[in-house]
Design an enzyme around this catalytic site. Structure first.
Site, PDB file in Angstrom:
ATOM      1  CG  ASN A   1      -0.360 -50.034  18.241  1.00  0.00           C
ATOM      2  OD1 ASN A   1      -1.127 -49.699  19.133  1.00  0.00           O
ATOM      3  ND2 ASN A   1      -0.550 -49.685  16.980  1.00  0.00           N
ATOM      4  CG  MET A   2       1.394 -57.474  20.331  1.00  0.00           C
ATOM      5  SD  MET A   2       0.163 -58.794  20.328  1.00  0.00           S
ATOM      6  CE  MET A   2      -0.724 -58.439  21.829  1.00  0.00           C
ATOM      7  CE  LYS A   3       2.077 -51.746  13.720  1.00  0.00           C
ATOM      8  NZ  LYS A   3       1.571 -51.619  12.337  1.00  0.00           N
ATOM      9  N   GLY A   4       4.929 -52.900  18.198  1.00  0.00           N
ATOM     10  CA  GLY A   4       6.006 -52.025  18.637  1.00  0.00           C
ATOM     11  C   GLY A   4       6.634 -51.226  17.522  1.00  0.00           C
TER      12      GLY A   4
END
Length: 248
Positions: A128-131
């Site tokens: 996921n982009m937010k990590g």
């Protein structure tokens, strides 16, 4: 204090005292008979001087125990050899620069929880982009096209999508491990890829709470990542492994 690495034992209060704490449940009703059963079982495990420190009634004829004991065995630490990842961990910016300058194209990475596994926390932390834990996930990397397919993805579907997208790497997360279901799911993917004649097209990477690199290699994967692994570690391995693969 000097440690004898040829005979390492558990450390409690003093060096090499062998002190250990173990916990388990037994399908027996709470009571003194249960306490003695736990003590005897721990002794049969090979622990000396077992003492039941804590026990709790779990209901429906089950009891939980915490037992102290002493391990009299040692291990030759100096002879231990463990397979390790052949890659150097880089930062978010270093990884993207590496892909751009050394590979010259975007990498395509697919991730999924396969089989009946519906726990996406592991694959989401990597993809996921937010990590996770302050590190960006692979979806945030400009030099990586990352596709998170989610949970309960059949191995056949994951492999078919990898072929359609001409993926460089497949990331498989397995959180559920009861009765070795993670071994079954992971093995099935390798066998499908081999049967289709596409195993060498992809990097196969697995991760989860009961997975390590050595186990991954034994199952036919290229790499395995255990608990606490962060996106840069996985992305660093993928980038460097793809470069090595394209040079051969």
């Amino acid at each position: 204090m000097t440690i004898d690495f040829t005979n390492v034992r558990p450390y409690g209060d003093t060096s090499n005292d062998g002190a250990v704490q173990i916990s388990f449940s037994l399908p027996v009703p709470y009571g003194e008979e249960a306490r003695e059963a736990a003590r005897q079982l721990t002794a049969k495990m090979g622990f000396a001087e077992p003492q039941v420190y804590h026990m709790a009634d779990l209901g429906e004829g089950f009891t939980y125990f915490i037992v102290y004991g002493r391990c009299e065995q040692g291990i030759d630490y100096a002879k231990i050899q463990v397979p390790k990842l052949e890659s150097e961990e880089m930062s978010f910016y270093e990884i993207n620069a590496f892909i751009r300058e050394r590979i010259g194209r975007k990498l395509i990475v697919l991730g999924a929880c396969t089989g009946t596994d519906a726990h996406t926390v592991g694959i989401d932390a990597i993809m996921n982009m937010k990590g996770y834990n302050g590190e960006y996930g692979l979806e945030r990397y400009p030099e990586i096209d990352a596709y998170n397919l989610g949970s309960q993805v059949p191995n056949e579907e994951l492999l078919a999508e990898a072929i359609r997208k001409n993926a460089d790497a497949l990331l498989v997360s397995q959180v559920v491990t009861q009765k070795g279901v993670h071994i079954t799911n992971l093995t099935e993917l390798v066998e499908l890829a081999e049967a289709e004649g596409v195993r060498e097209r992809f990097l196969l990477i697995c991760g989860g709470p009961r997975i390590n690199h050595e186990m991954a290699l034994e199952l036919g994967y290229d790499a395995g990542f255990g608990p606490g692994s962060l996106p840069p570690l996985v992305a660093s391995y993928i980038a460097q492994a793809v470069e090595r693969k394209e040079q051969t």
